[in-house]
Scaffold this motif. Structure first.
Motif, mmCIF file in Angstrom:
data_model
loop_
_atom_site.group_PDB
_atom_site.id
_atom_site.type_symbol
_atom_site.label_atom_id
_atom_site.label_comp_id
_atom_site.label_asym_id
_atom_site.label_seq_id
_atom_site.Cartn_x
_atom_site.Cartn_y
_atom_site.Cartn_z
ATOM 1 N N SER A 1 29.546 38.943 42.566
ATOM 2 C CA SER A 1 28.362 39.614 42.466
ATOM 3 C C SER A 1 27.827 39.549 41.294
ATOM 4 O O SER A 1 26.288 38.692 41.233
ATOM 5 C CB SER A 1 27.972 40.496 42.964
ATOM 6 N N THR B 1 36.938 38.137 48.838
ATOM 7 C CA THR B 1 37.242 37.994 47.643
ATOM 8 C C THR B 1 38.990 38.835 47.588
ATOM 9 O O THR B 1 39.170 39.175 49.296
ATOM 10 C CB THR B 1 36.677 38.345 46.163
ATOM 11 N N ALA C 1 35.314 40.908 43.709
ATOM 12 C CA ALA C 1 34.201 40.563 44.487
ATOM 13 C C ALA C 1 32.902 41.416 43.120
ATOM 14 O O ALA C 1 32.074 40.852 43.282
ATOM 15 C CB ALA C 1 33.964 41.858 46.064
ATOM 16 N N ALA D 1 32.808 39.650 49.201
ATOM 17 C CA ALA D 1 33.402 40.823 49.053
ATOM 18 C C ALA D 1 35.514 41.229 50.063
ATOM 19 O O ALA D 1 35.278 40.345 50.103
ATOM 20 C CB ALA D 1 32.560 41.519 50.318
ATOM 21 N N THR E 1 27.472 43.043 47.512
ATOM 22 C CA THR E 1 28.729 43.225 47.885
ATOM 23 C C THR E 1 29.123 44.838 48.607
ATOM 24 O O THR E 1 27.487 45.735 48.593
ATOM 25 C CB THR E 1 29.581 43.352 46.802
ATOM 26 N N MET F 1 29.650 42.386 55.932
ATOM 27 C CA MET F 1 30.332 41.230 55.819
ATOM 28 C C MET F 1 30.341 39.975 56.658
ATOM 29 O O MET F 1 29.707 38.989 56.735
ATOM 30 C CB MET F 1 31.568 41.753 55.036
ATOM 31 N N MET G 1 27.091 36.859 49.076
ATOM 32 C CA MET G 1 28.020 38.260 49.443
ATOM 33 C C MET G 1 29.464 37.762 49.367
ATOM 34 O O MET G 1 29.845 37.477 50.022
ATOM 35 C CB MET G 1 27.668 38.873 50.424
ATOM 36 N N THR H 1 22.151 38.419 45.404
ATOM 37 C CA THR H 1 23.810 38.814 45.451
ATOM 38 C C THR H 1 24.113 39.986 45.553
ATOM 39 O O THR H 1 23.938 40.672 44.640
ATOM 40 C CB THR H 1 25.305 37.834 44.612
ATOM 41 N N GLU I 1 38.417 44.044 45.439
ATOM 42 C CA GLU I 1 36.807 44.186 44.835
ATOM 43 C C GLU I 1 36.380 44.279 43.622
ATOM 44 O O GLU I 1 35.896 44.082 43.317
ATOM 45 C CB GLU I 1 36.910 46.343 45.461
ATOM 46 N N SER J 1 31.754 48.331 49.978
ATOM 47 C CA SER J 1 33.027 48.994 49.538
ATOM 48 C C SER J 1 32.282 50.662 50.647
ATOM 49 O O SER J 1 31.429 50.587 51.087
ATOM 50 C CB SER J 1 33.482 48.421 48.521
#
Length: 577
Positions: free
Chosen positions: A258, A248, A254, A221, A270, A231, A219, A268, A251, A272
């Motif tokens: 991913s 990361t 991220a 993120a 992510t 996360m 992951m 994988t 975004e 947000s």
């Protein structure tokens, strides 16, 4: 005895409101009660009013209560902002230090407890949250040993001396308020729970657990409210299974990492919120063009821009569906309970790999961060479907490449992981042929677009809608998404008592929209009440677009940062009669 009550604690952020709520609710959960919590907090590390509200019940609940039984106040601001919620026989437990005053229009019993004073006598004002929680727990007449056990678990890592001081603080608070009240308050004695042990968690933790169960092992993120807990959960969980989390720089990194992780063959994801989703849009298009599976969690919050980062909203629907430039296949699913957060996360990974496209899991702040009771999860339901992966491609002819984007009847091409013998192919974000080589041929372009867009023609998801429809021709069909489901059901109970017939549908697949599943329910109802936390009626617009029933739709919108209460929906429906 009563079947439920509502308890709230408030103060300045950083005063221990969150830890008090955590210990209080943990102890109640150990006793087997059903719980539903809501956090009102400021978008700052310290300072600003914050409160946590817990609803406690002997039966399942999935909504915040309209009113309040007990308010624990660390300052006058907490009383001024929240006392209006108190029932006529409500109670305020307040720190005597600030000289608490009950507003003139509030009928409540005040217990002024020297919360800070007792804590300072014991060595530090930091323990005032334990004094306050002990006082309010004692008024309920619940067993102190259960509460003390929760205190031990909270502070055990700090040593026996710290635990002992906090247990003493709890006892002192309880002793003081019981002397004032003359014992536990009989009007607040909860009936016995069903005794069953239940999960008690936030939606973000359920998503994190679902990701682990789905086989997610990477992951990338960037922290953002209200997604960060996913996360944080996976930072602790994934290393136990050979996985990792990378924070990361933003975004964009991220989502591209991913995509890279999934391309390499590692499940994988992510996560947000709206601002991060906006930054991800170009890369989500890349995943669609390269037919790379990727799972993205969008935990909606108040927007636009920074907006209300710690408040409830459901305004990213259009962004999730239409945000990318160009046209790609995409799936947007929306869990509505803690259990669905777990199971839908697993399904999101399966859908992403089966249809080789981005899948967005849509939640909202209340579902993401509101801690609530949930039934034990059934791990026997877990099925892993990695889609059309070719482990041993046929021998390639000389100078030929693997047809990674081969035209197939269902639009889903064979997929290989990097390094697979005979699986070499091009990958590019520009239009390409079956081998992945760039191509501007008009014939190829149309065939590739048709292939990609056809992948979802036969999409199969679990429960695209969730319907409770006991009436053949109801007065109202109430439609919602995300965390509104339990609130709608509670409002319906009141409407039923008034003789008003209602059906209820929670839309769980936002894109592609489940019009055929929803259509029969919409056709039977006299009016459609669409409940959503945004200003423009984004879910209602989808219904109008796909079902053409605009003349029957009534928008019920709330976009002040607060989630719906059952009374909001009940009153609106009553006014429409």
């Amino acid at each position: 005895m009563i079947s439920q009550l509502s308890w709230k604690i408030g103060g300045q952020q950083g005063e221990g409101v969150e830890s008090t709520d955590r210990i209080f609710s943990t102890a109640l959960n150990r006793l087997g009660y059903y719980l539903y919590g809501y956090r009102h907090f400021s978008s700052r590390i310290k300072g600003g009013h914050t409160n946590n509200k817990i609803r406690i019940s002997t039966k399942p609940i999935r909504a915040i209560s309209d009113d309040l039984d007990i308010l624990v106040a660390f300052d006058q601001e907490t009383i001024d902002l929240n006392a209006h919620e108190l029932r006529s026989n409500g109670v305020i437990v307040a720190d005597a230090k600030f000289g608490p005053v009950v507003p003139a229009n509030v009928t409540a019993r005040l217990f002024a407890v020297p919360i800070t004073g007792i804590a300072e006598e014991l060595g530090t004002s930091l323990m005032k949250n334990m004094v306050a929680s002990g006082a309010s727990w004692a008024l309920l007449g619940l067993p102190m040993e259960v509460f003390n056990k929760a205190v031990e678990e909270e502070f055990g890592r700090k040593g026996a001396a710290v635990v002992e001081k906090n247990v003493t603080a709890v006892a002192r608070g309880a002793e003081f308020v019981l002397n004032q009240a003359g014992g536990p308050l009989s009007e607040f004695q909860l009936g016995p729970s069903d005794g069953r042990q239940k999960l008690f968690m936030i939606g973000n933790d359920a998503i994190g657990l679902g990701a682990v169960a789905a086989g997610c092992r990477f992951m990338p993120a960037y922290p953002i409210t209200p997604a960060s807990e996913i996360m944080e959960y996976l930072i602790k969980a994934l290393p136990k299974f050979g996985g990792t989390v990378i924070q990361t720089e933003d975004e964009i990194a991220a989502i591209t990492m991913s995509i890279g992780g999934n391309y390499a063959g590692v499940r994988t994801m992510t996560a947000s919120a709206g601002p991060g989703l906006s930054l991800m849009m170009e890369a989500i298009g890349l995943a669609g063009m390269t037919e790379t599976p990727v799972v993205i969690v969008d935990t909606q919050r108040g927007g636009p821009s920074t907006g209300l980062p710690t408040k409830q909203e459901q305004s990213d629907v259009n962004a999730m569906i239409y945000g990318t430039h160009g046209e790609i296949p995409k799936i947007v699913i929306a869990p509505s309970t803690i259990e669905e957060c777990f199971y839908d996360t697993i399904e999101a990974f399966n859908l992403a790999e089966k249809y080789q496209c981005p899948v967005i899991l849509m939640t909202d702040l209340q579902l993401s961060l509101g801690k609530q009771s949930a039934e034990n999860l059934d791990y026997n339901k877990i099925v892993i479907d990695r889609g059309n992966i070719v482990n041993k491609p046929a021998e390639l002819e000389e100078n030929k490449l693997f047809k990674r984007y081969e035209f197939t009847p269902d639009g889903i091409s064979p997929r290989v992981f990097p390094g697979t013998k005979n699986g070499i192919h091009h990958v590019t974000g520009v239009e390409h042929d079956q081998d992945g080589r760039p191509s501007e041929s008009t014939i190829n372009r149309k065939k590739m677009m048709d292939k990609r867009m056809a992948k979802l023609n036969n999409l199969q998801v679990t429960n695209a809608i969730k319907a409770d429809a006991p009436h053949e021709e109801p007065e109202y069909l109430i439609i919602g998404m995300g965390s509104t489901g339990g609130t709608i059901d509670e409002a319906r109970e009141r409407l039923t008592a008034d003789g008003i017939t209602t059906n209820h549908v929670t839309v769980r697949l936002l894109h592609p929209f489940p019009k055929e599943q929803l259509k029969p329910y919409a056709a039977k109802a006299k009016k459609l009440i669409v409940v959503e936390n945004n200003a423009t009626g984004q879910l209602a617009s989808l219904i109008k677009l796909h079902l053409g029933v605009g003349d029957k739709i009534h928008n019920l919108l709330k976009y002040d940062g607060n989630p719906f209460l059952p009374a909001d929906i009940y009153k609106e429906c009553k006014e429409l009669i």
